[in-house]
Motif scaffolding. Structure first.
Motif: not given
Length: 420
Positions: A61, A328-329, A371-375, A395
């Motif tokens: 997270n 990132k994605d 992080s998993d959300d790329g932030r 970010e």
């Protein structure tokens, strides 16, 4: 002038008999430093007390960063050996908490997929082999999650967190061990080797680990997002030359151990990682067999198709060494590179479009963790005044900020200016 005098003194401390004179040089330089300006001038004895962050792992997270802290032994009070490696956690505001400390050697730290705990490998208490431990982020004792009859390392969790893959050699055969116990324990160079195997087990340790029957010696294993396949880095043998020159990637069926595809990376091999959708595999590779180091960020479609371009360099004109990356994605990678004497960080899309986030200035960064959300992105960072610390890039900007201060006493020290 004081620094120049210290430099002149250090020139006379040549290693005529290295182990004999090392202590003498340290005493001379320490005494000189005190005479020339007190204890606030950094001298060799200070080196022996430096702590350093050696690895980071950002939580899924993005709220926490787990890190390993290298703590040197006290040579006057402790037995000889390498530095201790502790587990700590710091939040985005810089509040740090110790989790596993003392006379411990923690390695391979990562978060469990659900983000509730931190997994690490260690040999603790009465362990005969290195095992996988998990400690809850909310507090509590670390417990053994998976034990094996040989030391394990290179642990990778499946996306759903139900299984792990790890690396370990097969146990010494009983008949050979009996000979060793009787004194026939000679080591024959490049003959007494055993390959490193890939093993699969339940993440909670509820089953017996099983080895996959793959030929070669493994050094990395990564689960595909579907959990049906593994990307395995294999060398023909565990010998140095094979491990250095001939590591190649194979896509392996996780149930049967059958190799379903081989990816012929052209040179030395570094990090390997699946895209979130499982359709691509990225890796850091040498450009060809003569490239002295891995450093090119390459990607290929999985499974490959006859019409596919194959393994391709995403930044063929970039004159630097890519050291690490993170997806990132599905279409974008974050990369960190060594450019000259500094660090650059940026993104690149599968189309080849690039953007820089951090230019070649500021701390020297490494060990990137996204992080998993790329932030939120964590790094191990070094500056002229501080060895390894935890740095965070979020970010909202293009600047990193230091989260830890593992050597607060350095604030009172004086250093000569460093420049390229």
């Amino acid at each position: 002038m004081r620094h120049q005098k210290l430099n002149d003194l250090s020139m006379h401390c040549r290693p005529i008999a290295l182990w004999t004179l090392a202590g003498i040089c340290a005493i001379v330089l320490s005494t000189a430093a005190s005479a020339l300006g007190g204890d606030d001038i950094f001298a060799p004895p200070h080196v022996a007390k430096l702590k350093s962050v050696t690895s980071v792992a950002g939580s899924p997270n993005g709220q926490y960063v787990a890190y390993t802290l290298s703590v040197p032994r006290n040579p006057m009070k402790e037995a000889n050996g390498s530095a201790w490696s502790e587990l700590h956690v710091v939040d985005a505001k810089g509040n740090s908490r110790p989790f596993v400390t003392g006379n411990v050697s923690v390695s391979g730290v990562q978060w469990t997929p659900d983000g509730r705990g931190m997994a690490f490998t260690s040999k603790r208490a009465d362990d005969e082999q290195t095992s996988l431990y998990v400690v809850p982020v909310d507090g509590g004792e670390a417990r053994v999650a998976v034990a094996h009859n040989a030391s394990l390392h290179g642990v990778a969790y499946s996306v759903d967190g139900k299984k792990i893959a790890f690396l370990a050699t097969e146990p010494v055969p009983k008949s050979l061990q009996e000979f060793k116990d009787k004194g026939f324990n000679q080591e024959i160079y490049e003959e007494d080797w055993r390959p490193t195997k890939v093993w699969i087990a339940a993440a909670d340790g509820s089953d017996k680990p099983r080895a996959l029957g793959i030929e070669g010696s493994a050094s990395q294993v990564r689960w595909s997002p579907s959990g049906r396949q593994l990307a395995v880095v294999l060398a023909p043998t565990p010998l140095v030359d094979d491990g250095y020159m001939f590591k190649r990637v194979s896509i392996v069926d996780a149930d049967t151990g059958r190799i379903v595809e081989r990816i012929p990376n052209p040179g030395k091999l570094g990090q390997v990682g699946w895209s979130p959708d499982g359709k691509h595999l990225a890796m850091i590779s040498g450009i060809d067999i003569n490239d002295p180091s891995d450093g090119r960020l390459m990607v290929t479609a999985v499974p490959g198709a006859p019409s596919d371009e194959g393994l391709r360099d995403l930044m063929p004109d970039y004159q630097a060494h890519v050291k690490s990356f993170a997806w990132k994605d599905d279409k974008t990678l974050l990369w960190q590179a060594a450019e000259g004497t500094a660090t650059t960080v940026g993104t690149v899309e599968l189309s080849g479009k690039t953007a820089r986030l951090i230019d070649a200035e500021g701390p020297v960064l490494g060990g990137m963790s996204l992080s998993d959300d790329g932030r939120a992105t964590a790094f191990v960072g070094h500056t002229p005044q501080h060895p390894g610390e935890v740095f965070l890039l979020d970010e909202r900007g293009k600047q990193t900020r230091r989260l830890t201060d593992v050597n607060p006493w350095l604030e009172k020290m004086r250093f000569a200016k460093q420049q390229v």
